[in-house]
Motif scaffolding. Structure first.
Motif, PDB file in Angstrom:
ATOM      1  N   LEU A   1       0.793  -1.012  -0.049  1.00 42.71           N
ATOM      2  CA  LEU A   1       0.008   0.072   0.094  1.00 42.71           C
ATOM      3  C   LEU A   1       0.714   1.498   0.034  1.00 42.71           C
ATOM      4  N   LEU A   2       1.928   1.271   0.954  1.00 40.70           N
ATOM      5  CA  LEU A   2       2.854   2.480   1.021  1.00 40.70           C
ATOM      6  C   LEU A   2       3.496   2.778  -0.196  1.00 40.70           C
ATOM      7  N   LYS A   3       3.944   1.673  -0.833  1.00 40.50           N
ATOM      8  CA  LYS A   3       4.676   1.760  -2.172  1.00 40.50           C
ATOM      9  C   LYS A   3       3.613   2.203  -3.226  1.00 40.50           C
ATOM     10  N   TYR A   4       2.805   1.908  -3.265  1.00 41.07           N
ATOM     11  CA  TYR A   4       1.852   2.273  -4.466  1.00 41.07           C
ATOM     12  C   TYR A   4       1.499   3.877  -4.104  1.00 41.07           C
ATOM     13  N   LEU A   5       1.371   4.320  -3.016  1.00 39.68           N
ATOM     14  CA  LEU A   5       0.940   5.680  -2.795  1.00 39.68           C
ATOM     15  C   LEU A   5       2.242   6.559  -3.235  1.00 39.68           C
TER      16      LEU A   5
END
Length: 153
Positions: free
Chosen positions: A98-102
């Motif tokens: 999730l963090l990488k995507y954001l």
């Protein structure tokens, strides 16, 4: 656990979404909070006031992880990142995903807050989360308070 469908999307600041995400956030730390508090907390107020943007990671249409993001003095600040208890320690790395995507897909965040961040900041709570953030390129900014930062393109 192969062929799991992962979808990441931003969520509107509705009462229903606040309840769903706050329940998930408290589930991640094994706490059960009365629903009335979920919609009247400082976090809920910041969501209602559009100070926090909500993102969810859905695993086969089940909300499995969430993130609250803010614009803190022109910095993309990760206020909260949480994973449903049953999905923690499974090797799926949903929080990291999730963090990488954001960090890689910031257009919607930039439009929501009307800014183009040059860096991202967050706080780590323990060595496990610190290691995760290290792997995503965050570096220690202030070890006394657990603040990490990352330059963005």
């Amino acid at each position: 656990m192969e062929n799991l469908k992962i979808e990441i999307k931003s969520m509107r600041q509705t009462k229903e979404n606040i309840i769903e995400f706050e329940k998930l956030r408290y589930d991640a730390i094994c706490q059960n909070i009365p629903e009335q508090y979920l919609t009247s907390s400082k976090v809920a107020a910041r969501i209602y006031d559009a100070e926090l943007m909500i993102f969810g990671l859905y695993l086969d249409d089940i909300l499995a992880a969430g993130c609250y993001i803010s614009d803190s003095f022109g910095t993309l600040f990760i206020d909260q990142l949480f994973v449903k208890k049953e999905f923690q320690e499974t090797g799926l790395y949903l929080g990291r995903t999730l963090l990488k995507y954001l960090l890689e897909n910031r257009t919607e965040i930039e439009e929501f807050f009307h800014f183009h961040p040059k860096q991202s900041k967050l706080f780590f709570l323990d060595s496990k989360s610190k290691n995760t953030y290290d792997k995503l390129g965050y570096t220690m900014e202030n070890s006394e308070i657990g603040l990490m930062s990352k330059k963005l393109n």
